[in-house]
Design an enzyme around this catalytic site. Structure first.
Site, short mmCIF file in Angstrom:
data_model
loop_
_atom_site.label_atom_id
_atom_site.label_comp_id
_atom_site.label_asym_id
_atom_site.label_seq_id
_atom_site.Cartn_x
_atom_site.Cartn_y
_atom_site.Cartn_z
CB SER A 56 -0.86 -0.21 1.12
OG SER A 56 -1.95 1.16 0.94
CD GLU A 57 -0.95 3.45 -3.49
OE1 GLU A 57 -1.75 3.82 -4.34
OE2 GLU A 57 -1.33 2.29 -2.91
#
Length: 405
Positions: free
Chosen positions: A232-233
C-alpha cells in the site's frame, strides 16, 4: 499542491468552481520532491507522468470563477531518454514549516512513529526550514533505543506534547466474518466475475498493489496456500483482511483510508520509501480501475476536465514502473459508452502502460505496438458481442479460451 482529492466533494466543488488554485502532483513524485529537498538535491528525473499533462503541460491549476474555462494551466517539463526509458525532470519542494504527528519522542528530539503514520510525516520533517512535531508521549533521553529512532533530533525544532487525542477513522471497514452478508445489488454478479478473474493473475511470492474498488476485492480470492504480499502506497507491506469489529486501529489503514490488519512478516515505512519500491520495479503487479483505456495501453483514470477531479494519487507512479505489470479491471462500458478506445479522450494517467484488461465480458492482452488481442471470452458471449461493446478493433487469439474464474 496535492495529489489526491478523493471523496472530498467540497474541495472538488471549490476547485471546479475556480475558488481554489491547486497543483495536482503524482503522489510518489510529491514524496520524492519533499525527500529531495531534505537531502539537498535540487531536481531529479522520474518516469512518472511521461506523456501526460504533467509532462506536456496544460493540466488545470485554476479554473475561471464559475468554472468551465481554465485560467491557469501547468507548464511543460523537461524530458530526456536514458537507456531507452523516458523521464521528466521534477524539482525539489521545500517547506517553511512542517507540522508533523509522531508517536513517542525523547527530550533530544528523537521521534518514533506507529504503524502507517509514517507516510509523509517522515520526509516532510526533513524538508522544512522549521519542524514542529506533536507526540503522544515524551520520555527522558536514553529511554528510546537508538535502533528504534526513525526521525533523529537534528531535524526537529520543537516538540509538542498533545493533551488529548481523538483519532478519527475516515473509512471504518470491518470484516464480515460471522456477520450476515449484505444483500447483493444489481451489477454485483458482474463485478464478482471480474474480481475472480483478476485473482487468477496472482502467483506465489508476488508483491502486488491493488487499487480502490474492484482491484482491492481481488485479494479475497487469493488461492489458499499462495503467498501474495500486498503493498500500500501509504507505507505498509504485508497487510491482511479488514479487522473484526472492535479490533480496528486508527493508526493502521491502507491508501484508501480503510482500516486493515497486518500479516506475519509485515513492515512499515514512509511514503518516499514506498514509491521507491514502485519505481525500482520491486512491485510485480499493479491492479487498478480505469475511465478509459486505449488499444495501445494508454490509461485515463484521474479526471474529467470541468466535471470530475479525483487527482491521480499514486496511480501515475504505479503504472510508470518500467518492469511492473499493469492490469486494468473495469466494467466493459459505462452506461453504454465505450471505455476501450482507439485513443483516450480524457487526460492520461500513463502512456502505453497497460498490459492486461479484464472486464465482465472478456480479457484482452495489450501490446503497445500491435494493440489488443482477445484471449478469453465469457461463456455465452460471442466475439461479435465484444466488438459491439468495444470502441476499437482488436485481434482474436488462435487459442481463445473461456474466461477463467
Amino acid at each position: 499542491i496535492s495529489s489526491y482529492v478523493g471523496e472530498n466533494k467540497e474541495f472538488e466543488r471549490q476547485f471546479l468552481n475556480g475558488e481554489l488554485e491547486v497543483e495536482l502532483t503524482p503522489q510518489g513524485t510529491l514524496a520524492e520532491r519533499i525527500r529531495s529537498a531534505g537531502a539537498g538535491i535540487p531536481a531529479f528525473l522520474t518516469p512518472t507522468g511521461y506523456g501526460t499533462l504533467i509532462h506536456t503541460g496544460g493540466a488545470p491549476i485554476k479554473y475561471q470563477h464559475g468554472g468551465g474555462q481554465v485560467e491557469i494551466a501547468s507548464e511543460p517539463k523537461e524530458s530526456r531518454e536514458i537507456d531507452g526509458v523516458n523521464y521528466i525532470m521534477e524539482t525539489a519542494l521545500r517547506g517553511d514549516f512542517a507540522l508533523v504527528k509522531g508517536w513517542k519522542a525523547d527530550y533530544a528530539g528523537n521521534v518514533i512513529f506507529r504503524h502507517t503514520t509514517r507516510n509523509f510525516n517522515l520526509p516532510m520533517a526533513k524538508a522544512a526550514k522549521r519542524t514542529f512535531v506533536e507526540v503522544e508521549e515524551i520520555v527522558d533521553v536514553g529511554e528510546i533505543d537508538p535502533n528504534s529512532v526513525e526521525l533523529p533530533g537534528i531535524y526537529v525544532d520543537k516538540l509538542i506534547l498533545g493533551k488529548k487525542y481523538e483519532k478519527r477513522i475516515e473509512r471504518l471497514t470491518l470484516s464480515q466474518s460471522g456477520q450476515e452478508k449484505a444483500e447483493k445489488k444489481p451489477g454485483d454478479e458482474l463485478r464478482e466475475r471480474i474480481i475472480r478473474r483478476a485473482a487468477r493473475e496472482f502467483q506465489d511470492g508476488m508483491y502486488v498493489n491493488l487499487g480502490i474498488g474492484i482491484p482491492a476485492l481481488a485479494s479475497n480470492y487469493i488461492p489458499r496456500g499462495m503467498n501474495v504480499v500486498l503493498h500500500s502506497e501509504n507505507g505498509v507491506l504485508g497487510f491482511g483482511p479488514f479487522p473484526e469489529p472492535g479490533r480496528q486501529d486508527p493508526d493502521l489503514i491502507n491508501a484508501a483510508k480503510e482500516t486493515i490488519t497486518i500479516m506475519p512478516g509485515a513492515s512499515f515505512f514512509a511514503s518516499d520509501e514506498s514509491f521507491a519500491m514502485v519505481r525500482g520495479n520491486h512491485v510485480d503487479i499493479t491492479m487498478l480501475g480505469a475511465l478509459q483505456v486505449s488499444k495501445y495501453g494508454d490509461l485515463a483514470n484521474w479526471m474529467i476536465p470541468g466535471k470530475m477531479v479525483k487527482g491521480m494519487g499514486g496511480a501515475m507512479d504505479l503504472v510508470a514502473a518500467p518492469e511492473g505489470r499493469v492490469v486494468v479491471t473495469m466494467e466493459h462500458t459505462a452506461k453504454g459508452t465505450h471505455k476501450i478506445l482507439d485513443q483516450c479522450s480524457l487526460p492520461l494517467t500513463g502512456k502505453n502502460v497497460v498490459d492486461t484488461i479484464i472486464t465482465e465480458q472478456c480479457v484482452f492482452k495489450v501490446d503497445p505496438t500491435s494493440g489488443l488481442t482477445l484471449t478469453e471470452l465469457w461463456p455465452g458471449l460471442t466475439v461479435e458481442d465484444v466488438k459491439a461493446s468495444t470502441g476499437c478493433e482488436f485481434a482474436v487469439s488462435d487459442q481463445l479460451a473461456d474466461m477463467k474464474q
